[in-house]
Scaffold this motif. Structure first.
Motif, short mmCIF file in Angstrom:
data_model
loop_
_atom_site.label_atom_id
_atom_site.label_comp_id
_atom_site.label_asym_id
_atom_site.label_seq_id
_atom_site.Cartn_x
_atom_site.Cartn_y
_atom_site.Cartn_z
N LEU A 185 0.38 -0.68 -0.15
CA LEU A 185 0.30 0.06 -0.39
C LEU A 185 0.51 1.17 0.07
O LEU A 185 1.88 1.32 0.62
CB LEU A 185 -0.89 0.01 1.05
N HIS A 186 0.48 2.13 -1.12
CA HIS A 186 1.49 3.59 -0.66
C HIS A 186 0.07 4.52 -0.93
O HIS A 186 -1.56 4.63 -1.29
CB HIS A 186 2.16 3.55 -2.30
N SER A 187 0.89 5.76 -0.14
CA SER A 187 0.04 7.00 -0.21
C SER A 187 0.92 8.26 -1.07
O SER A 187 1.31 7.50 -1.72
CB SER A 187 -0.54 7.05 1.46
N GLY A 188 -0.63 8.88 -1.46
CA GLY A 188 -0.20 9.52 -2.01
C GLY A 188 0.51 11.38 -1.22
O GLY A 188 0.49 11.08 -0.29
N PRO A 189 1.46 11.80 -2.09
CA PRO A 189 2.06 13.78 -1.11
C PRO A 189 1.06 13.86 -0.83
O PRO A 189 -0.06 14.36 -1.24
CB PRO A 189 2.98 14.30 -2.63
N ARG A 190 1.65 14.95 0.39
CA ARG A 190 0.39 15.23 1.16
C ARG A 190 1.58 16.38 1.55
O ARG A 190 2.86 16.53 1.63
CB ARG A 190 0.76 14.02 2.72
N GLU A 191 0.61 17.46 1.74
CA GLU A 191 1.32 18.63 3.06
C GLU A 191 1.44 18.71 4.30
O GLU A 191 1.06 17.75 4.94
CB GLU A 191 0.19 19.76 2.92
N LEU A 338 9.44 12.90 -8.90
CA LEU A 338 7.62 13.40 -8.87
C LEU A 338 6.75 12.53 -10.04
O LEU A 338 7.47 12.77 -10.94
CB LEU A 338 7.74 15.39 -9.40
N SER A 339 5.33 12.36 -9.65
CA SER A 339 4.35 11.35 -9.94
C SER A 339 4.32 12.09 -11.07
O SER A 339 4.85 14.01 -11.38
CB SER A 339 3.66 11.64 -9.65
N GLN A 340 3.76 12.44 -12.25
CA GLN A 340 3.26 12.57 -13.16
C GLN A 340 1.70 13.59 -12.76
O GLN A 340 1.96 14.94 -13.56
CB GLN A 340 2.21 12.24 -13.82
N ASP A 341 0.97 13.73 -11.45
CA ASP A 341 -0.21 14.84 -11.37
C ASP A 341 0.59 15.72 -10.69
O ASP A 341 0.90 17.41 -10.68
CB ASP A 341 -0.75 13.86 -10.34
N GLU A 342 2.37 15.37 -9.53
CA GLU A 342 3.15 16.64 -9.50
C GLU A 342 3.45 17.27 -10.40
O GLU A 342 3.76 18.31 -10.23
CB GLU A 342 4.12 16.02 -8.67
#
Length: 393
Positions: A185-191, A338-342
């Protein structure tokens, strides 16, 4: 880390002969790589047997590798605990009348390849050991490599030889089945929270990884390339253990050579490393020269480091000086990428790239380049493939 020959539906009575496990009828054997940072243990309930080759951890004495007999309930507990070991491992399970099973740990510190014939499963960290089982090339895997787009999967360049990816279980009872694990399981980047100590958390993570290994028990060298990854790890070790660890590197050619020399000089001048600095000039041991293993036609995995020849020379020099462990830095770029979203960007290895060596057959195979790949692992798959490339050195 391990070499195996397992014959199901034969003897499962294992003994340890000081260098390997063998069955009473000698149709199966397990040979761990002999290294002071590895250990092997085995337990049996009189029917089932579990054999484990794993990384040692600090603060624990090595155990007797001979199989120990446990009650069935304790055997089940031992099997559960084996997968909770904090460093990497390989598990082998046998039982009368059942297929044999091999399970890889989550670390990928050394590759494991498997193949089979009509009666036995064969496995090794060295793909060359399985050369006789190769029955041709895999068009899809070859195409992936031709466009610089490797994928982490059980597929290798050779049909008949399979990669055991992290946490994958191999089942062999006459037919071969490789079972992928559930995805990590992975989570996305967070503030970040205000005042979050990101650097402190990273340093603690490095310390935890270092402290887990009994580095004090063997001669250890730091692979200090001059790059950021190995430089970060080497800096932390020099800070914690002044004048304890010597250094080593390959001196590269090309436009980066002067930058590498300058960076390494500054690092070595600033931090308290031990002598000597083992430096091998890769230009004096260049790939594809007359003495290169690839040119000489020696059996060598296509996944070996492109700079295999100078790296082999470096490891020979370190071994001559008594080193048994090399600490390096791998995966840093992937960890912070960085991901494609970032950051939307064109990935490497687009099929549309104008690569003159990619023909129509390779382009057709690339349509299926992402089929059959391993599920997400705890770490980036490119890091695991990098480990596979460098670990055999």
């Amino acid at each position: 880390m391990i070499k195996v020959r397992l014959t199901p539906y034969a003897s499962t009575e294992w003994t340890w002969d000081d260098s390997r496990y063998v069955t009473a009828d000698r149709t199966s054997e397990i040979t761990p790589y002999a290294h002071p940072m590895l250990e092997q243990v085995a337990v049996t309930d009189g029917s089932r047997t579990l054999l484990v080759v794993r990384e040692r951890v600090a603060g624990r004495e090595t155990t007797d590798p001979s199989p120990r007999t446990l009650p069935p309930g304790d055997f089940d507990k031992a099997r559960t605990l084996a997968e909770q070991w904090p460093t990497d491992y390989v598990l082998v399970e046998t039982a009368p009348g059942d297929p044999c099973r091999v399970t890889a740990g989550p670390g990928g510190i050394a590759p494991l390849y498997v193949a089979h014939d009509r009666t036995s499963l064969h496995g090794s960290w060295d793909m060359a050991d399985l050369a006789e089982h190769a029955v041709g090339l895999s068009p899809r895997e070859v195409a992936r490599l031709l466009v610089y787009r490797p994928r982490y999967s059980t597929e290798t360049v050779f049909r008949g030889i399979h990669r055991v990816t992290e946490r994958t279980t191999v089942v062999f009872g006459g037919h071969l089945h490789l079972h992928y694990p559930e995805p990590a399981l992975h989570s996305g980047p967070r503030e970040l929270k205000p005042g979050a100590d990101v650097l402190g958390a990273f340093v603690n993570a490095m310390d935890d990884a270092i402290d887990l290994r009994p580095l004090e028990s063997v001669k250890t060298v730091l692979h200090l390339t001059g790059g950021f990854d190995s430089g970060t790890v080497g800096t932390r070790l020099a800070e914690r253990y002044p004048n304890r660890f010597s250094t080593a590197a390959l001196l590269i050619g090309g436009p980066g050579r002067s930058h590498q020399i300058r960076r390494r000089t500054e690092i070595l001048k600033t931090l308290p490393f031990a002598e000597p600095d083992h430096l091998i000039d890769a230009m004096k041991h260049a790939p594809l020269t007359a003495d290169c293993a690839r040119v000489r036609g020696e059996r060598i995995s296509p996944y070996e480091e492109p700079l295999h020849r100078p790296f082999t020379r470096l490891t020979d020099v370190l071994a001559e000086h008594g080193a048994r462990v090399v600490v390096t830095g791998l995966g840093g770029d992937e960890m912070v990428a960085l991901s494609q979203d970032e950051y939307p960007h064109k990935p490497m290895g687009e099929i549309s790239d104008a690569l003159p060596w990619v023909g129509q057959r390779a382009r057709a195979a690339l349509e299926y380049a992402d089929d059959g790949i391993a599920p997400p692992a705890a770490v980036n798959s490119m890091t695991l493939l990098s480990l596979e490339t460098t670990a055999p050195c």
